[in-house]
Write a protein that holds these residues in place. Structure first.
Motif, PDB file in Angstrom:
ATOM      1  N   CYS A 355       0.825  -1.216   0.000  1.00 34.93           N
ATOM      2  CA  CYS A 355       0.000   0.000   0.000  1.00 34.93           C
ATOM      3  C   CYS A 355       0.855   1.262   0.000  1.00 34.93           C
ATOM      4  CB  CYS A 355      -0.945  -0.010   1.199  1.00 34.93           C
ATOM      5  SG  CYS A 355      -2.225  -1.289   1.130  1.00 34.93           S
ATOM      6  N   ALA A 359       0.898   4.076  -3.029  1.00 41.26           N
ATOM      7  CA  ALA A 359       0.648   5.496  -2.776  1.00 41.26           C
ATOM      8  C   ALA A 359       1.843   6.347  -3.180  1.00 41.26           C
ATOM      9  CB  ALA A 359       0.323   5.706  -1.301  1.00 41.26           C
ATOM     10  N   THR A 360       3.036   5.878  -2.852  1.00 39.98           N
ATOM     11  CA  THR A 360       4.258   6.614  -3.190  1.00 39.98           C
ATOM     12  C   THR A 360       4.429   6.737  -4.694  1.00 39.98           C
ATOM     13  OG1 THR A 360       5.320   5.757  -1.180  1.00 39.98           O
ATOM     14  CG2 THR A 360       6.756   6.724  -2.841  1.00 39.98           C
TER      15      THR A 360
END
Length: 370
Positions: A355, A359-360
């Motif tokens: 996750c 997101a990064t």
């Protein structure tokens, strides 16, 4: 919450069936063993930039190959390194019997332009791509490539990449992920729908490179000399793409030694997938993200509200079972020392890692080697 539970399990079942499809392809793919019957003229191309710590071992492992080196040409492209990469390479190659050429770019040109120029400097049909931060332990790496190429008449051969043996959860996280991706890669190739490959161990013919006009369709993208090139090859009618399932064909690379470096690496890799129109890649990425995100939600929910968490906790256990089966099957092919001890810790940590990486990759721009 009951409706949500059913939705969660539908997503997990889709994920399970997709993994089963990959596993089936992996199991049906036969192991390949070199027969020592061929010695195909080939060119190994390595693009290096500031790899003084790794280039020596990389080249030494090539020189140790049990293969007629008279049929091997080695081209090393020094992409404007500012360290002792060239010196280290020369010290290994100068007294060897291999036909080698070191080409230094006066300014950084990037991997795609460097490889393209290297290909223009050879007349050999079979081209073998390697990264400077890799090495082999088998002396039959080249023999496997040659024999497999002649046995299958492949236009592009996807060969396995493995994270070198080390210790620690961070290493195990990378090693297990890479091993499972190898399984997925092999399985999808069996069904003639490969969507992953790694330029650190990639083989293709000069003819197919010319047919797709090299890297011209994605030359402006810093990365993608592997998967984006693969997608171009798949567009060629009757192009033969195969996965070389052989322990002797494995090339090892080093793990990232900090979580920050690992995230930067993943962001760089994700940058090429943003322009990759392969639907299977997109579906798997979205599905994996959803399953890992839901796994975290279910885990915390079952602890916060125990009386309503029994059904949800089953989701957690079911996903762990799938992951362990994938790890078990991948480990039969790639035998990292001591990796099995990290199975449960990595299975618990991986959803959070997945996750964070997702997101990064969306919000952070890739940082390339200076």
């Amino acid at each position: 919450m009951i409706l949500a539970s059913y939705i969660f399990f539908c997503i997990l079942l889709i994920y399970a069936f997709m993994m089963a499809w990959f596993v089936m392809g992996f199991i049906k793919t036969n192991y390949f063993i070199a027969t020592d019957e061929t010695s195909t003229p080939l060119t190994i191309i390595i693009c290096a930039r500031n790899e003084e710590k790794t280039i020596g071992r990389c080249l030494a492992s090539i020189l140790k190959q049990d293969y007629d080196l008279k049929n091997v040409q080695l081209i090393l492209i020094n992409d404007a390194s500012t360290d002792s990469t060239v010196f280290q390479a020369e010290s290994v190659l100068k007294n060897s019997k291999i036909n080698y050429k070191i080409i230094s770019n006066p300014i950084r040109k990037g991997k795609k332009l460097s490889i393209t120029y290297a290909i223009s400097q050879t007349t050999n049909e079979l081209l073998v791509m390697r990264d400077a931060d890799t090495f082999t332990t088998s002396t039959l790496w080249l023999q496997n490539i040659s024999d497999y190429y002649n046995a299958t008449n492949s236009d592009l051969i996807i060969a396995p990449i493995v994270i070198a043996n080390n210790v620690g959860v961070l290493w195990a996280l990378q090693a297990i992920e890479t091993n499972v991706l190898t399984l997925i890669n092999c399985g999808s190739s069996f069904f003639k729908n490969p969507f992953l490959c790694n330029g650190a161990n990639l083989i293709f013919t000069r003819s197919i490179f010319e047919k797709v006009n090299g890297y011209s369709s994605h030359l402006k993208i810093e990365s993608g000399d592997d998967v984006l090139f693969l997608e171009d090859v798949k567009k060629i009618p009757n192009a033969k793409i195969n996965f070389l399932k052989s322990e002797q064909a494995i090339v090892y690379t080093y793990p990232a030694f900090s979580f920050k470096n690992l995230l930067q690496q993943k962001v760089r890799w994700a940058s090429k997938f943003k322009t990759n129109k392969n639907k299977l890649n997109l579906v798997l990425a979205i599905l994996s993200f959803l399953v890992n995100l839901l796994w975290l939600f279910c885990l915390f929910y079952s602890f916060l509200i125990p009386k309503n968490g029994g059904f949800i906790l089953f989701f957690v256990l079911f996903k762990l079972i799938i992951d362990f089966l994938l790890l078990f099957l991948a480990s039969r092919f790639v035998k990292n020392k001591g990796l099995g001890l990290y199975g449960l810790p990595v299975a618990c940590v991986y959803p959070m890692y997945a996750c964070v990486v997702a997101a990064t990759s969306v919000f952070i721009k890739p940082k390339w080697k200076l």
